[in-house]
Design an enzyme around this catalytic site. Sequence first.
Site, PDB file in Angstrom:
ATOM      1  N   ARG A  51       0.855  -1.182   0.000  1.00 12.24           N
ATOM      2  CA  ARG A  51       0.000   0.000   0.000  1.00 12.24           C
ATOM      3  C   ARG A  51       0.890   1.231   0.000  1.00 12.24           C
ATOM      4  NH1 ARG A  51       2.503   2.271   3.545  1.00 12.24           N
ATOM      5  NH2 ARG A  51       0.904   3.876   3.594  1.00 12.24           N
ATOM      6  N   GLY A  52       0.251   2.373  -0.174  1.00 11.29           N
ATOM      7  CA  GLY A  52       0.994   3.617  -0.306  1.00 11.29           C
ATOM      8  C   GLY A  52       1.001   4.015  -1.776  1.00 11.29           C
ATOM      9  N   ALA A  53       0.764   5.305  -2.031  1.00 12.23           N
ATOM     10  CA  ALA A  53       0.549   5.772  -3.404  1.00 12.23           C
ATOM     11  C   ALA A  53       1.660   5.315  -4.353  1.00 12.23           C
ATOM     12  CB  ALA A  53       0.426   7.296  -3.398  1.00 12.23           C
ATOM     13  N   ARG A  91      -7.817  -0.448  -6.514  1.00 11.83           N
ATOM     14  CA  ARG A  91      -8.046   0.647  -5.562  1.00 11.83           C
ATOM     15  C   ARG A  91      -8.323   1.923  -6.362  1.00 11.83           C
ATOM     16  NH1 ARG A  91      -4.466   1.037  -0.401  1.00 11.83           N
ATOM     17  NH2 ARG A  91      -6.337   2.159   0.242  1.00 11.83           N
ATOM     18  N   GLN A 197      -1.502   2.659  10.002  1.00 10.58           N
ATOM     19  CA  GLN A 197      -0.244   2.722   9.255  1.00 10.58           C
ATOM     20  C   GLN A 197       0.782   3.605   9.958  1.00 10.58           C
ATOM     21  OE1 GLN A 197      -3.268   3.373   7.946  1.00 10.58           O
ATOM     22  NE2 GLN A 197      -3.464   2.574   5.869  1.00 10.58           N
ATOM     23  N   ASP A 238      -2.562  11.025  -2.209  1.00 10.21           N
ATOM     24  CA  ASP A 238      -2.905   9.928  -3.112  1.00 10.21           C
ATOM     25  C   ASP A 238      -3.334  10.458  -4.474  1.00 10.21           C
ATOM     26  OD1 ASP A 238      -3.406   8.857  -0.204  1.00 10.21           O
ATOM     27  OD2 ASP A 238      -2.972   7.147  -1.499  1.00 10.21           O
ATOM     28  N   ASN A 248      -5.911  12.517   0.447  1.00  6.93           N
ATOM     29  CA  ASN A 248      -4.921  11.747   1.208  1.00  6.93           C
ATOM     30  C   ASN A 248      -5.676  10.964   2.282  1.00  6.93           C
ATOM     31  OD1 ASN A 248      -2.139  11.036   1.713  1.00  6.93           O
ATOM     32  ND2 ASN A 248      -2.227  12.276   3.571  1.00  6.93           N
ATOM     33  N   LYS A 249      -4.942  10.137   3.008  1.00  5.49           N
ATOM     34  CA  LYS A 249      -5.529   9.286   4.056  1.00  5.49           C
ATOM     35  C   LYS A 249      -6.501  10.079   4.929  1.00  5.49           C
ATOM     36  CE  LYS A 249      -4.992   5.879   4.567  1.00  5.49           C
ATOM     37  NZ  LYS A 249      -5.911   4.902   3.956  1.00  5.49           N
TER      38      LYS A 249
END
Lengths: 359, 359
Positions: A51-53, A91, A197, A238, A248-249
Amino acid sequence: MRVKDKQYRTIWMDKTIIRLINQMLLPHKFEIVDVKKLQELKLAINNMTIRGAGAIGAAGAFGIAQAAMLSNDKDFFDNLTDAATQLRKTRPTAQNLFTGIDFVLNALKKESKVSLARETAVRRANLYADMDASACKKIGEFGAGLIKDNAKVSTHCNAGWLAFVDWGSALSPVYYAVKEQNKNLFVYVDETRPRCQGANLTAWELVNENIPHLIIADNVTGALMYQKKIDIVFVGADRIARNGDIANKIGTYSSAVVAHDNNIPFYVAAPVSTIDANCPSGDNIPIEERDENEILYVQGKDDAGAISRVRISPEGSHALNIGFDVTPAKYITGIITEMGIYPASYDGVTQILSKVKKV
Amino acid sequence: MRVKDKQYRTIWMDKTIIRLINQMLLPHKFEIVDVKKLQELKLAINNMTIRGAGAIGAAGAFGIAQAAMLSNDKDFFDNLTDAATQLRKTRPTAQNLFTGIDFVLNALKKESKVSLARETAVRRANLYADMDASACKKIGEFGAGLIKDNAKVSTHCNAGWLAFVDWGSALSPVYYAVKEQNKNLFVYVDETRPRCQGANLTAWELVNENIPHLIIADNVTGALMYQKKIDIVFVGADRIARNGDIANKIGTYSSAVVAHDNNIPFYVAAPVSTIDANCPSGDNIPIEERDENEILYVQGKDDAGAISRVRISPEGSHALNIGFDVTPAKYITGIITEMGIYPASYDGVTQILSKVKKV
């Protein structure tokens, strides 16, 4: 990145196998997963093994390269188009996934011979990963200039090296300032429910990099800003819309509003691959909603050392699990990319895009 | 309050035994704890077997009554003063604890005979608990007038009946609007890390009261405000300063700032027992810092049905666990007490205090 004093990347390719750090088990267990086919990669992206952009951008690029290596000659281009379609569905929010897929796929359009297209796909995927790592290092260099010695930094979620191929976005300025400029920094790591995270990944990165930090509940960030205990905020993104709004998150928006109210600089750090030039504003960014069980349960290591979960909610209650939020440009002090630091605005994004050279 | 269709209070006294609902085990197990002596009560308050401003206020009052019943005649007044000193040290932030203790203790000063003082202590403690419940119901009545039919309400932590003797503060307007006015309401329950009183307790209350709700991560509240999905916010308070600043569960401040930025009404609901007339402003409120393990671990019900904990952070990381934050008066739309709704300001608090009759 440094894991127990060895150098790693978050994701790489070894012949036809995609190798990646299993982020589902961290910080309790460090494990490399071998991804052998598209089906496995889709699952790994969807369940956040990776995960993570930036990391899922590279996963998209390597996914197309893997599909190219595993496809027969006859249906080669159809198979790749199909793989891209499937990967795009894993996603919805992070632009980098689409950028990574297209970076490989579009380069194949000019190849008429399948054998050459295969080589190109692998070369492009590796190039994409290298570019992600070097863009992130450059973000670190630009961002480090904003951090004074002894600064107290706030970040959200994990936008460190695990979220990219290496270096990270929001944490890259911290790493650069510590490693290349010998600054003393302190990081407040918010745990970032529901997937934690921050507590699971960012804290683990900082332990490995030996950088002083404290984990805080997400609820604490605002109070520390009010108490002037946070000097500067770095978050990732993101997706960056054309007008400088960012997704973003979830939680980023509140952090930005409270930072703004307390005159604390709030920077968004992200490589150019995060910009969606076709997305006019934050209102147009698709926001992922995930399974309610990520809220109703928490995963961790039990007292016997096994990774397990506990329910933290009554039977009969349900949850709403929104993965991201939109932070309007007006709350963002600047966007740090590998091209430099620009205002979060239509003009700022135009300037960034004007610097980008086609590769 | 309704637990599985039976009426309860959070805390009550039965001869010399203080009985209370064990909030450490909820929502997984409903259990009444018998507290037989001061040492047990101190532990129950400190480890949050009983928590919530009003509930620990009543615990303080019953604690003095219990000490009066168990004390010998000879050292009676010394013993009570000592019990009060010990109880005051259990938790520093909620004013109600001190109000509850003093409500009983001060009434004994005029008693010269120990036997009469014992009776007075028990009568005063029961009166304090009754007053807490009726004040909270009155808060519900005033607050319900602010809620339109079909409103979507946000709250933080647990300021429902478990946090008081009955009815609650922030949730009381919701209960009153639903039960007494037949309104349809929907509640967004944020989980409220680290102790998850939202997910564990508020959601459980709403399940018992059959009120529609969804649990959200603390990070989600701001995004829902930005999306205009929250019509009104009700939070409780652990202490109200003379100028209208309030201390409440960590995270309240951020919620207030973001609500303010989105023009969403933000109300603080608390009985008069929460006002500290000697505290000039929020800066003077002592803020509790709790054990870091509340952040590093999460408690819940494991898949085998046992209450256990999981670690959600790397070995080598530490945490900062601040229990409360201060919300400046300027972000608060109004303070709802049993005396009515008043501005969060020096003048507003003066008006509230002027209505209070000495009991």
